[in-house]
Design a protein around this motif. Structure first.
Motif, short mmCIF file in Angstrom:
data_model
loop_
_atom_site.label_atom_id
_atom_site.label_comp_id
_atom_site.label_asym_id
_atom_site.label_seq_id
_atom_site.Cartn_x
_atom_site.Cartn_y
_atom_site.Cartn_z
N TYR A 71 54.83 64.70 64.35
CA TYR A 71 53.91 65.78 63.97
C TYR A 71 53.14 66.69 63.11
N ARG A 72 53.18 66.32 62.19
CA ARG A 72 52.17 66.73 60.94
C ARG A 72 51.01 66.02 60.64
N PHE A 73 50.92 64.75 60.81
CA PHE A 73 50.30 64.15 61.34
C PHE A 73 48.73 65.02 62.81
N PHE A 74 49.34 65.17 63.47
CA PHE A 74 48.60 65.73 64.05
C PHE A 74 48.11 66.58 64.04
N GLU A 75 49.54 67.74 63.38
CA GLU A 75 48.35 68.63 62.67
C GLU A 75 47.68 68.31 61.86
N ALA A 76 47.71 67.53 61.09
CA ALA A 76 46.71 67.48 60.50
C ALA A 76 45.49 66.42 60.96
N GLY A 77 45.24 66.37 61.86
CA GLY A 77 43.82 66.12 62.93
C GLY A 77 43.84 64.91 63.10
N MET A 78 44.90 63.52 62.57
CA MET A 78 45.05 62.48 63.17
C MET A 78 45.07 62.33 64.48
N SER A 79 43.92 61.39 64.91
CA SER A 79 43.83 60.94 66.11
C SER A 79 45.44 60.92 66.56
N GLN A 80 45.09 60.26 68.26
CA GLN A 80 46.44 59.67 69.01
C GLN A 80 46.63 57.79 68.23
N SER A 81 45.19 57.53 68.50
CA SER A 81 44.97 56.69 68.18
C SER A 81 45.30 55.66 66.97
N ALA A 82 44.85 56.75 65.74
CA ALA A 82 45.24 56.59 64.36
C ALA A 82 47.22 56.09 64.76
N VAL A 83 47.33 57.31 64.76
CA VAL A 83 49.25 56.95 64.99
C VAL A 83 49.70 55.83 65.59
N ILE A 84 48.81 55.78 67.15
CA ILE A 84 49.28 54.11 67.86
C ILE A 84 49.48 53.12 66.90
N ARG A 85 48.29 53.41 65.72
CA ARG A 85 47.57 51.76 64.99
C ARG A 85 49.29 51.76 64.19
N LEU A 86 49.18 53.16 63.53
CA LEU A 86 50.00 53.20 61.80
C LEU A 86 51.34 52.30 62.54
N GLU A 87 51.87 53.12 63.98
CA GLU A 87 52.91 52.81 64.61
C GLU A 87 53.11 51.64 64.46
#
Ligand code: C2E
Ligand code: MG
Ligand code: MG
Ligand code: MG
Length: 290
Positions: free
Chosen positions: A10-26
């Motif tokens: 949730y914090r990643f999204f708050e920090a403005g990280m794009s969804q695709s960046a989250v997917i990549r990190l996962e």
């Protein structure tokens, strides 16, 4: 996805990280675990002599099966591995695994098959690729002549001096060097001449265009002339139809690879084919040329 990922996500999204960046990190996190948990494997696809149809070697292609994600394509996880730096570990694993497989095939009496391993740019210019290949071969107890590496053009053109130096060391071991996806990059004749290369693999996009019109064939003929000039062998990749195979044979392409001849398969499937085909008391074949 934000909820499922828990508070941290949730914090990643708050920090403005794009969804695709989250997917990549996962994906990166899962890939890191994949190495430890033995989720990776290699499949082997044959390369054949265009005229005789004889199998002259195999290409090792990485496969990842994750219990949650199912099969993940290398087209999606290799770029993530390259960007995150994980490719170093992945690359060492695939070299070691290919060498172990070659050794196992030798012990089982199916030996002397050359296996090509795909190598990323970063492995070539950042790591000690020659040292890694040597170590994999020593540990498996096989001669480096049974290893081939496949590299795309981009690395060779972006960092030509580093690439040339690293490739010289690899060649000195007796390893065969192939340029993968040839024709999709911007190789200049001058660079190609300077590099210790043995094989050009014509990208499958050109193979697929070959049967469309004369223009498609013209590109393939050009590569064949270039290869003859530089004394390189040529493999056409992605051959799917008899028409394509016929055109390539006619044009003088020596080696063919693609679904028409065999899909990438687990080692056991490859062995089962040999077991079915080999006459009893078969003798050691020549070390294949490509
Ligand atoms: P590549 O090295 O150019 O491999 C050829 C790709 O085309 C493979 O896809 C193969 O399964 C597929 N292919 C083979 N014959 C045919 C055909 O007749 N038709 C079609 N449509 N496709 C065909 P794959 O296994 O999904 O691998 C994709 C790419 O991922 C590879 O392209 C390579 O660049 C990379 N890769 C795979 N394994 C490794 C690895 O161990 N290390 C590195 N660095 N890259 C790898
Ligand atoms: Mg390849
Ligand atoms: Mg290719
Ligand atoms: Mg490719």
């Amino acid at each position: 996805a934000a909820k499922a990922g828990g508070r941290g996500m949730y914090r990643f999204f708050e920090a403005g990280m794009s969804q695709s960046a989250v997917i990549r990190l996962e994906l990166e996190t899962a890939l890191r675990q994949a190495l430890r948990q033995g989720e990776l494997s290699l499949h082997y696809q044959p390369k054949t002599a265009a005229l005789s149809g004889e199998v002259v070697g195999y290409e090792a292609l990485m496969r990842w099966f994750n219990p949650q994600r199912g099969h993940v394509s290398p087209a999606s996880f290799i770029p993530v591995a390259e960007e995150s730096g994980l490719i170093g570990q992945l690359g060492r694993w695939s070299l070691a695994e290919a060498a172990r497989q070659i050794a196992a095939w030798q012990v089982a009496g199916y030996g002397w098959q050359r296996v090509a391993v795909n190598v990323s740019a970063r492995q070539l210019v950042e790591g000690d690729l020659a040292g890694e290949i040597r170590q994999a071969c020593v540990e498996a107890g096989i001669p480096p002549e049974l290893i081939e590496i496949e590299l795309t053009e981009s690395v060779l053109m972006n960092q030509p001096d580093e690439a040339a130096r690293a490739l010289q060391a690899v060649k000195a071991l007796g390893v065969t060097v192939a340029i993968d996806d040839f024709g999709t990059g911007y190789s200049s004749l001058a660079y190609l001449r300077r590099l210790p290369i043995d094989v050009l693999k014509i990208d499958r996009s050109f193979v697929q265009e070959a049967e469309l019109d004369e223009h498609g064939m013209a590109i393939i003929r050009t590569v064949l002339v270039l290869a003859r000039t530089l004394d390189l062998r040529v493999v056409a990749e992605g051959v799917e139809t008899e028409v394509q195979a016929g055109l390539l044979r006619e044009a003088g392409c020596e080696f063919l690879q693609g679904y028409l001849f065999g899909r990438p398969e687990p080692a056991e499937r490859v062995e089962a084919r040999w077991a079915a085909a080999l006459p009893t008391g078969a003798t050691k074949p020549e070390i294949p040329v490509s």
